[in-house]
Design an enzyme around this catalytic site. Structure first.
Site, PDB file in Angstrom:
ATOM      1  N   CYS A 242       9.725  -8.225   3.867  1.00 40.17           N
ATOM      2  CA  CYS A 242       9.787  -6.797   4.203  1.00 40.17           C
ATOM      3  C   CYS A 242      10.587  -6.014   3.171  1.00 40.17           C
ATOM      4  CB  CYS A 242      10.391  -6.618   5.602  1.00 40.17           C
ATOM      5  SG  CYS A 242      10.723  -4.911   6.000  1.00 40.17           S
TER       6      CYS A 242
ATOM      7  N   CYS B   7       7.173  -4.146   3.322  1.00 40.46           N
ATOM      8  CA  CYS B   7       7.287  -2.827   3.968  1.00 40.46           C
ATOM      9  C   CYS B   7       8.081  -1.789   3.177  1.00 40.46           C
ATOM     10  CB  CYS B   7       7.980  -2.951   5.329  1.00 40.46           C
ATOM     11  SG  CYS B   7       7.639  -4.458   6.221  1.00 40.46           S
TER      12      CYS B   7
ATOM     13  N   LYS C 164       6.682  -0.920  -0.388  1.00 38.31           N
ATOM     14  CA  LYS C 164       5.362  -0.298  -0.124  1.00 38.31           C
ATOM     15  C   LYS C 164       5.527   1.138   0.353  1.00 38.31           C
ATOM     16  CE  LYS C 164       4.142   0.050   3.712  1.00 38.31           C
ATOM     17  NZ  LYS C 164       3.650  -0.950   4.626  1.00 38.31           N
TER      18      LYS C 164
ATOM     19  N   TYR D 169      -4.292  -4.210   6.781  1.00 36.58           N
ATOM     20  CA  TYR D 169      -3.111  -3.372   6.518  1.00 36.58           C
ATOM     21  C   TYR D 169      -2.857  -3.169   5.024  1.00 36.58           C
ATOM     22  CZ  TYR D 169      -1.113  -3.880  11.278  1.00 36.58           C
ATOM     23  OH  TYR D 169      -0.851  -3.821  12.615  1.00 36.58           O
ATOM     24  N   ILE D 170      -2.698  -4.307   4.326  1.00 36.86           N
ATOM     25  CA  ILE D 170      -2.260  -4.217   2.929  1.00 36.86           C
ATOM     26  C   ILE D 170      -3.328  -3.534   2.084  1.00 36.86           C
ATOM     27  CG2 ILE D 170      -1.617  -5.594   0.898  1.00 36.86           C
ATOM     28  CD1 ILE D 170      -0.314  -7.612   2.819  1.00 36.86           C
TER      29      ILE D 170
ATOM     30  N   GLU E 113      -3.401   0.238   2.782  1.00 33.59           N
ATOM     31  CA  GLU E 113      -2.205   0.938   2.294  1.00 33.59           C
ATOM     32  C   GLU E 113      -2.240   1.062   0.773  1.00 33.59           C
ATOM     33  OE1 GLU E 113       0.998  -1.244   4.208  1.00 33.59           O
ATOM     34  OE2 GLU E 113       0.797  -0.023   6.032  1.00 33.59           O
TER      35      GLU E 113
ATOM     36  N   ARG F  85      -9.645  -4.124  11.501  1.00 35.32           N
ATOM     37  CA  ARG F  85     -10.046  -4.743  12.771  1.00 35.32           C
ATOM     38  C   ARG F  85      -8.836  -4.783  13.714  1.00 35.32           C
ATOM     39  NH1 ARG F  85     -13.998  -8.666  13.440  1.00 35.32           N
ATOM     40  NH2 ARG F  85     -14.084  -9.204  11.248  1.00 35.32           N
TER      41      ARG F  85
ATOM     42  N   ALA G  29       1.707   0.680  12.824  1.00 34.51           N
ATOM     43  CA  ALA G  29       1.148   1.768  12.008  1.00 34.51           C
ATOM     44  C   ALA G  29       0.586   1.214  10.722  1.00 34.51           C
ATOM     45  CB  ALA G  29       2.239   2.784  11.694  1.00 34.51           C
TER      46      ALA G  29
ATOM     47  N   HIS H 218       5.624  24.084  19.925  1.00 41.05           N
ATOM     48  CA  HIS H 218       4.673  24.804  19.083  1.00 41.05           C
ATOM     49  C   HIS H 218       5.368  25.498  17.916  1.00 41.05           C
ATOM     50  CE1 HIS H 218       0.924  26.889  18.312  1.00 41.05           C
ATOM     51  NE2 HIS H 218       1.627  28.002  18.183  1.00 41.05           N
TER      52      HIS H 218
ATOM     53  N   GLU I   1       2.330  18.410  19.284  1.00 43.20           N
ATOM     54  CA  GLU I   1       2.016  19.077  20.555  1.00 43.20           C
ATOM     55  C   GLU I   1       0.633  18.674  21.076  1.00 43.20           C
ATOM     56  OE1 GLU I   1       1.405  23.415  20.521  1.00 43.20           O
ATOM     57  OE2 GLU I   1       1.130  23.303  18.360  1.00 43.20           O
TER      58      GLU I   1
HETATM   59  P1  NDP Z   1      -4.933  -8.362   7.679  1.00 47.56           P
HETATM   60  O1  NDP Z   1      -5.006  -9.458   8.631  1.00 47.56           O
HETATM   61  O2  NDP Z   1      -4.427  -7.024   8.137  1.00 47.56           O
HETATM   62  O3  NDP Z   1      -6.378  -8.123   7.050  1.00 47.56           O
HETATM   63  C1  NDP Z   1      -7.060  -9.161   6.408  1.00 47.56           C
HETATM   64  C2  NDP Z   1      -8.340  -8.619   5.803  1.00 47.56           C
HETATM   65  O4  NDP Z   1      -8.913  -9.635   4.977  1.00 47.56           O
HETATM   66  C3  NDP Z   1      -9.373  -8.262   6.828  1.00 47.56           C
HETATM   67  O5  NDP Z   1     -10.095  -7.155   6.374  1.00 47.56           O
HETATM   68  C4  NDP Z   1     -10.258  -9.513   6.912  1.00 47.56           C
HETATM   69  O6  NDP Z   1     -11.595  -9.212   7.193  1.00 47.56           O
HETATM   70  C5  NDP Z   1     -10.174 -10.049   5.495  1.00 47.56           C
HETATM   71  N1  NDP Z   1     -10.193 -11.507   5.411  1.00 47.56           N
HETATM   72  C6  NDP Z   1      -9.478 -12.376   6.160  1.00 47.56           C
HETATM   73  N2  NDP Z   1      -9.699 -13.649   5.757  1.00 47.56           N
HETATM   74  C7  NDP Z   1     -10.568 -13.583   4.726  1.00 47.56           C
HETATM   75  C8  NDP Z   1     -11.186 -14.552   3.903  1.00 47.56           C
HETATM   76  N3  NDP Z   1     -10.927 -15.832   4.049  1.00 47.56           N
HETATM   77  N4  NDP Z   1     -12.032 -14.132   2.954  1.00 47.56           N
HETATM   78  C9  NDP Z   1     -12.290 -12.814   2.781  1.00 47.56           C
HETATM   79  N5  NDP Z   1     -11.733 -11.857   3.534  1.00 47.56           N
HETATM   80  C10 NDP Z   1     -10.883 -12.229   4.497  1.00 47.56           C
HETATM   81  O7  NDP Z   1      -4.076  -8.929   6.452  1.00 47.56           O
HETATM   82  P2  NDP Z   1      -3.192  -8.254   5.316  1.00 47.56           P
HETATM   83  O8  NDP Z   1      -3.175  -9.245   4.212  1.00 47.56           O
HETATM   84  O9  NDP Z   1      -3.638  -6.862   5.026  1.00 47.56           O
HETATM   85  O10 NDP Z   1      -1.755  -8.171   5.977  1.00 47.56           O
HETATM   86  C11 NDP Z   1      -1.137  -9.351   6.495  1.00 47.56           C
HETATM   87  C12 NDP Z   1      -0.251  -9.011   7.664  1.00 47.56           C
HETATM   88  O11 NDP Z   1       0.887  -8.353   7.218  1.00 47.56           O
HETATM   89  C13 NDP Z   1      -0.893  -8.068   8.673  1.00 47.56           C
HETATM   90  O12 NDP Z   1      -1.619  -8.771   9.639  1.00 47.56           O
HETATM   91  C14 NDP Z   1       0.261  -7.342   9.252  1.00 47.56           C
HETATM   92  O13 NDP Z   1       0.703  -8.025  10.380  1.00 47.56           O
HETATM   93  C15 NDP Z   1       1.321  -7.410   8.165  1.00 47.56           C
HETATM   94  N6  NDP Z   1       1.479  -6.075   7.524  1.00 47.56           N
HETATM   95  C16 NDP Z   1       1.891  -5.035   8.292  1.00 47.56           C
HETATM   96  C17 NDP Z   1       2.034  -3.778   7.734  1.00 47.56           C
HETATM   97  C18 NDP Z   1       2.459  -2.632   8.603  1.00 47.56           C
HETATM   98  O14 NDP Z   1       2.989  -2.891   9.690  1.00 47.56           O
HETATM   99  N7  NDP Z   1       2.241  -1.380   8.199  1.00 47.56           N
HETATM  100  C19 NDP Z   1       1.766  -3.527   6.326  1.00 47.56           C
HETATM  101  C20 NDP Z   1       1.308  -4.702   5.617  1.00 47.56           C
HETATM  102  C21 NDP Z   1       1.183  -5.919   6.203  1.00 47.56           C
HETATM  103  P3  NDP Z   1     -12.184  -8.920   8.676  1.00 47.56           P
HETATM  104  O15 NDP Z   1     -11.019  -8.696   9.584  1.00 47.56           O
HETATM  105  O16 NDP Z   1     -13.016  -7.703   8.524  1.00 47.56           O
HETATM  106  O17 NDP Z   1     -12.954 -10.127   8.992  1.00 47.56           O
END
Ligand code: NDP
Length: 448
Positions: free
Chosen positions: A44, A49, A52, A179-180, A183, A206, A342, A437, A442
């Site tokens: 983080c 976090c 970022k 997420y990543i 962002e 998702r 978020a 307001h 609001e």
């Molecule tokens: P996520 O789980 O959010 O998203 C993963 C993405 O990669 C999805 O679009 C998924 O596709 C795709 N994917 C997963 N496995 C594969 C694969 N084997 N081959 C190809 N595509 C794949 O992961 P992130 O890496 O973005 O973030 C990791 C975690 O970090 C998050 O789950 C979150 O908990 C945390 N995080 C939180 C943040 C926040 O709170 N703002 C910011 C950044 C990270 P699909 O789902 O469409 O199948």
């Protein structure tokens, strides 16, 4: 302390969960040591976090500066220097790293900046060869980016490297749409890069409410982010000074950087958990009970390594609950319901509770209220992007089951509203509150 052991508690991993557990356990009187193989602070603070969010702030000035003209401001010779933003962000990371280190020192937690492995229920071995014993061991080693296998995957970067880019890439490909990905798509797009998001499915984010995901897709496409769905990367090759990216079913195209953001897997490889009889789960996670205890009674785990909810504030809560329960004589467990979250995309989105789809499945009889509005500041700046707030309500009890928002400052607004959802308030409670307001917030009490 039990004299039989070197420490009451040995923590492996000095990220959000580990540091919280270490310092609180020490303040409860335990003799504590912590091992960290990279930098105190964890994902983080060091490469997640915090840096970022600073990049989000830095890149968002593009929008502010664009809109400023409508408010009478003339900004001449506007330019952006990636090196300045990157280095200032990394300096702030150094500052936080020092602050976290000082916190541990101030609580008398002994630090070992090296890899630690488990050698048994009470045994730890450091990379230097030193052997240590502890009455209790806490594993808080977090998670690590997953990189799918394809030819050329070694040419890609992950969220570990993205903060250190030597130059701003003109064309960025991002694999994943979670997420990543969303962002960094927002950051690079705002900084003027050409961004292509590629995902294996046809969805972004998702798990978030569908209406909000659609809205984000529309807005980001209008801002110039390109999407390629249902087509993971097939291969990447070096092509002169850049990369040739081949997606399944598409012609190859050039990019200057390829960021992989396809999820994060628990960081358990080579930890020696088997020496204590701990079997890992399917994703390599450490299975724990509601008290964060593994199948080995003296070994606990908190945070991403347990693959429950991969969010910093959750890891912190788990670390606190562990310390209070094991060393503070105040047993507590973490409540995983109604956790707000978020995505700091541009615009950001935030949500708490059930999405419309989840609520329909679980409750059947629900009501959906929404406000689809153009924020005043957007109207004035001739920015056509609309915000969307959505409230999911149990039709029988009027209780709010979920609240979802996309629009400027959505995460800041949602945090306060999440208290109401967590407290079990109703739509009528929101309606009884007079609007503040003029504000975007609001809309929360004006939903129809
Ligand atoms: P996520 O789980 O959010 O998203 C993963 C993405 O990669 C999805 O679009 C998924 O596709 C795709 N994917 C997963 N496995 C594969 C694969 N084997 N081959 C190809 N595509 C794949 O992961 P992130 O890496 O973005 O973030 C990791 C975690 O970090 C998050 O789950 C979150 O908990 C945390 N995080 C939180 C943040 C926040 O709170 N703002 C910011 C950044 C990270 P699909 O789902 O469409 O199948």
């Amino acid at each position: 302390m039990t004299k039989a052991y070197d420490y009451d508690l040995f923590v492996i991993g000095a990220g959000s969960g580990g540091v919280r557990a270490a310092r609180v356990s020490a303040s409860h009187g335990a003799k504590v040591a912590i091992a960290e193989e990279y930098r105190i602070g964890g994902t983080c603070v060091i490469r997640g976090c915090v840096p970022k969010k600073l990049l989000v702030y830095g890149s968002h000035f593009a929008e502010e500066l664009q809109d400023a003209a409508h408010y009478g401001w003339t900004v001449e010779k506007m330019s952006f220097d990636w090196n300045v933003l990157r280095d200032t962000v990394l300096e702030d990371v150094d500052r936080l790293n020092e602050a976290y280190t000082a916190t541990l020192d101030n609580h008398g937690v002994e630090r070992f900046l090296e890899k630690a492995t488990i050698t048994g229920p009470h045994g730890i071995k450091l990379a230097s060869g030193k052997e240590i014993t502890a009455k209790t061991i806490l594993v808080a080693t977090g998670a690590w980016p997953v990189v799918p296998e394809f030819p050329g995957s070694e040419l890609c970067i992950t969220s570990n490297e993205v903060f250190h880019l030597p130059a701003l890439p003109k064309r960025v490909v991002i694999q994943g749409a979670g997420y990543i990905a969303m962002e960094f798509a927002g950051i690079f797009n705002a900084l003027g890069c050409t961004v292509t998001v590629v995902n294996r499915s046809d969805a972004i984010l998702r798990g978030y409410d569908e209406s909000l995901r659609d809205r984000l897709l529309q807005i980001t496409m209008a801002r110039g982010i390109q999407y390629r769905f249902n087509c993971p990367i097939e291969k990447i090759e070096k092509a002169g000074g850049c990369y040739s990216v081949k997606l399944k079913g598409h012609d190859a195209f050039d990019a200057d950087a390829v960021l992989i953001a396809t999820g994060r897997r628990p960081n358990t490889a080579g930890l020696g958990l088997e020496s204590a009889g701990i079997e890992l789960g399917e994703r390599g996670e450490i299975p724990v009970d509601e008290n964060n205890r593994t199948s080995s009674p003296s070994i606990y785990a908190v945070g991403d390594v347990t693959d429950r909810v991969q969010l910093t504030p959750v890891a912190i809560r788990e670390g606190q609950a562990f310390a209070d329960s094991v060393f503070g004589d105040t047993p507590r467990t973490v409540d995983y319901t109604s956790i707000p979250s978020a995505v700091f995309s541009q615009p950001p989105l935030a949500g708490v509770g059930l999405t419309e789809g989840q609520a329909r499945m679980k409750y059947g009889n629900i009501k959906v209220f929404s406000s689809d509005f153009r924020p005043m500041k957007n109207v004035f700046a001739e920015r056509h992007e609309r915000g969307l707030y959505k409230m999911i309500v149990d039709a029988v009890t009027d209780k709010i089951l979920g609240l979802h928002m996309i629009g400027p400052e959505a995460p800041e607004i949602l945090q306060a509203a999440a208290i109401a959802v967590k407290a079990g308030l109703t739509k009528a409670d929101f309606d009884a509150t007079v609007a503040l307001h003029p504000s975007m917030a609001e809309e929360l009490v004006l939903m129809r």
